[in-house]
Design an enzyme around this catalytic site. Structure first.
Site, PDB file in Angstrom:
ATOM      1  N   ARG A 241       0.656  -1.345  -0.042  1.00  0.00           N
ATOM      2  CA  ARG A 241      -0.331  -0.449  -0.418  1.00  0.00           C
ATOM      3  C   ARG A 241       0.970   1.190   0.548  1.00  0.00           C
ATOM      4  O   ARG A 241      -0.239   1.871  -0.164  1.00  0.00           O
ATOM      5  CB  ARG A 241      -1.451   0.391   0.948  1.00  0.00           C
ATOM      6  CG  ARG A 241      -2.299  -1.211   1.184  1.00  0.00           C
ATOM      7  CD  ARG A 241      -2.806  -0.937   2.317  1.00  0.00           C
ATOM      8  NE  ARG A 241      -2.250  -1.674   3.222  1.00  0.00           N
ATOM      9  CZ  ARG A 241      -2.929  -1.972   4.377  1.00  0.00           C
ATOM     10  NH1 ARG A 241      -4.149  -1.421   4.802  1.00  0.00           N
ATOM     11  NH2 ARG A 241      -2.608  -2.927   5.948  1.00  0.00           N
ATOM     12  N   GLN A 247      -2.363   1.555  -4.943  1.00  0.00           N
ATOM     13  CA  GLN A 247      -3.022   1.056  -3.801  1.00  0.00           C
ATOM     14  C   GLN A 247      -4.886   0.849  -4.618  1.00  0.00           C
ATOM     15  O   GLN A 247      -5.765  -0.006  -4.105  1.00  0.00           O
ATOM     16  CB  GLN A 247      -3.363   2.137  -3.403  1.00  0.00           C
ATOM     17  CG  GLN A 247      -2.504   2.438  -2.503  1.00  0.00           C
ATOM     18  CD  GLN A 247      -2.437   3.803  -2.244  1.00  0.00           C
ATOM     19  OE1 GLN A 247      -3.336   4.984  -2.395  1.00  0.00           O
ATOM     20  NE2 GLN A 247      -1.624   4.127  -1.084  1.00  0.00           N
ATOM     21  N   ASP A 250      -4.811  -3.242  -4.368  1.00  0.00           N
ATOM     22  CA  ASP A 250      -4.847  -3.864  -2.724  1.00  0.00           C
ATOM     23  C   ASP A 250      -6.693  -3.872  -2.556  1.00  0.00           C
ATOM     24  O   ASP A 250      -6.737  -3.351  -2.066  1.00  0.00           O
ATOM     25  CB  ASP A 250      -4.391  -2.609  -1.720  1.00  0.00           C
ATOM     26  CG  ASP A 250      -4.296  -3.036  -0.780  1.00  0.00           C
ATOM     27  OD1 ASP A 250      -4.109  -4.168  -0.518  1.00  0.00           O
ATOM     28  OD2 ASP A 250      -3.914  -1.909   0.657  1.00  0.00           O
ATOM     29  N   SER A 253      -7.052  -3.430   1.508  1.00  0.00           N
ATOM     30  CA  SER A 253      -7.723  -2.011   2.225  1.00  0.00           C
ATOM     31  C   SER A 253      -9.018  -1.727   1.284  1.00  0.00           C
ATOM     32  O   SER A 253      -9.914  -0.999   2.619  1.00  0.00           O
ATOM     33  CB  SER A 253      -6.835  -0.494   1.085  1.00  0.00           C
ATOM     34  OG  SER A 253      -5.308  -0.741   1.289  1.00  0.00           O
ATOM     35  N   TYR A 348       2.210   1.831   8.830  1.00  0.00           N
ATOM     36  CA  TYR A 348       2.262   0.780   9.001  1.00  0.00           C
ATOM     37  C   TYR A 348       2.483   1.142  11.010  1.00  0.00           C
ATOM     38  O   TYR A 348       3.189   0.883  11.349  1.00  0.00           O
ATOM     39  CB  TYR A 348       2.163  -0.623   9.140  1.00  0.00           C
ATOM     40  CG  TYR A 348       1.972  -0.408   7.318  1.00  0.00           C
ATOM     41  CD1 TYR A 348       0.607  -1.287   7.504  1.00  0.00           C
ATOM     42  CD2 TYR A 348       2.846  -0.546   6.404  1.00  0.00           C
ATOM     43  CE1 TYR A 348       0.121  -1.944   5.972  1.00  0.00           C
ATOM     44  CE2 TYR A 348       2.575  -0.707   4.988  1.00  0.00           C
ATOM     45  CZ  TYR A 348       0.571  -1.351   4.927  1.00  0.00           C
ATOM     46  OH  TYR A 348       0.503  -1.399   3.797  1.00  0.00           O
TER      47      TYR A 348
END
Length: 353
Positions: A241, A247, A250, A253, A348
């Site tokens: 990500r 993204q 992904d 998410s 993260y």
């Protein structure tokens, strides 16, 4: 087809080399005074000042003189070859004439690129039906399949694959998909990892490409089986990500966003009163207070949903950087003093002791 290009002329449109001028009635060229050849291009009188030759004298014509005389100028003759050419013109009152010479060079136009359809004509994409009980998702919606079909790929849908997502077979065939055995395609796209309980691994063959969630740390045996079978697998749950252009692929998410929304909806259903405060003649109802622990993708979605429902929302996260995100959603950030920072790499949270 060769075209005539100006070797030293202002920016003007080019004409094909050896292109004859079509004559009007009376011998006048179909080109008007607003389109005079100069340097192998069609020039507007205001964009250039050609040198006129009248007898043995040459003079520079100003834009103003062209403005006055442009309706009276007629092209009388023109000639061109592979390397040069000229145009002769005369005023309508026959009081003056002139000519413009130019040089050309032949350029071969590049061939048109092959259609993108030909690039993927031999590729097939299969969308099988999910076997896991209660799984209502499908790997691709008809809108996505339409894009692949337009690009030239052949998309095969297993019958009933999209029924639980309210995508009937007719919706897929309407965009160019075919109904058939999706496991025989070059590329297989699905939601859940292949499951031996449903003999899905046995349906894969060497050389195929699998696009699905893999969860390699929980399914180490699955990874080894795919490797031994010669299947190229792309774990959509492993897309980084931290790369902006990745993204969109992904799945963690996108699913976390839905999970955060659904969590608040389920909580509101279980809560014995309204989330939003009310003031009525029968009495007052205070707003609900919601605490969201973890302000990641799911947490931020939960905050937004709870705020939209009228609740008072507070949130906590071990990452100090999440404070700004929480407050931007209209929630209050609960700060807890912890000696160890929870910041991890790439934004993260890390595992704390």
């Amino acid at each position: 087809m060769p075209v005539a290009l100006c070797t030293a002329a202002p920016t003007m449109m080019a004409l094909p080399a050896r292109a004859p001028l079509r004559a009007r009635a009376g011998g006048a060229s179909s080109l008007s005074s607003r389109h005079l050849h100069q340097g192998g291009a069609v020039a507007h009188p205001f964009s250039a000042q050609p040198r006129l030759r009248a007898g043995n004298k040459s003079s520079s014509s100003s834009p103003a003189s062209f403005s006055r005389a442009r309706s009276a100028v007629r092209l009388t003759s023109a000639a061109s070859s592979s390397s040069s050419g000229h145009v002769v013109f005369r005023s309508g009152s026959n009081k003056g004439s002139g000519s413009v010479s130019f040089r050309t060079r032949a350029v071969v136009a590049p061939e048109a690129p092959a259609a993108s359809v030909a690039l993927y004509a031999d590729l097939t994409v299969g969308i099988p039906k999910e076997s896991f009980k209660g799984e209502r998702r499908v790997a691709m919606a008809p809108e996505t399949c339409a894009k692949l079909v337009k690009a030239g790929l052949r998309v095969v849908i297993e019958s009933g694959a999209g029924n639980e997502s309210e995508y009937t077979d007719d919706k897929y065939t309407a965009v160019g998909c075919t109904i058939g055995d999706a496991w025989k395609c070059d590329i297989v796209a699905k939601i859940r990892p292949p499951d031996d309980a449903f003999k899905e691994m046995a349906k894969l063959k060497e050389g195929q490409v699998l696009l699905s969630n893999i969860y390699p740390r929980q399914n180490e045996k699955l990874v080894e089986d795919l490797r031994a079978k010669g299947v190229t697998a792309f774990g959509l749950d492993c897309v980084p990500r931290t790369i902006s252009r990745a993204q969109a692929f992904d799945t963690l998410s996108s699913m976390a966003n839905i999970s955060g929304y659904r969590a608040v909806v389920e909580a509101a259903n279980a809560f014995p009163r309204f989330f939003a405060g009310q003031f009525t003649m029968a009495g007052n109802v205070p707003p609900a207070k919601v605490l969201v622990i973890g302000a990641g993708v799911a947490g931020l979605a939960a905050i937004q949903t709870a705020k939209n429902m009228g609740a008072i929302v507070r949130a906590f996260d071990v990452r100090a950087a999440a404070r700004e995100q929480v407050e931007s959603m209209g929630a209050e950030f609960l700060e807890v003093k912890i000696a160890e920072s929870g910041e991890g790499g790439g934004g993260y949270a890390k595992e704390m002791s």
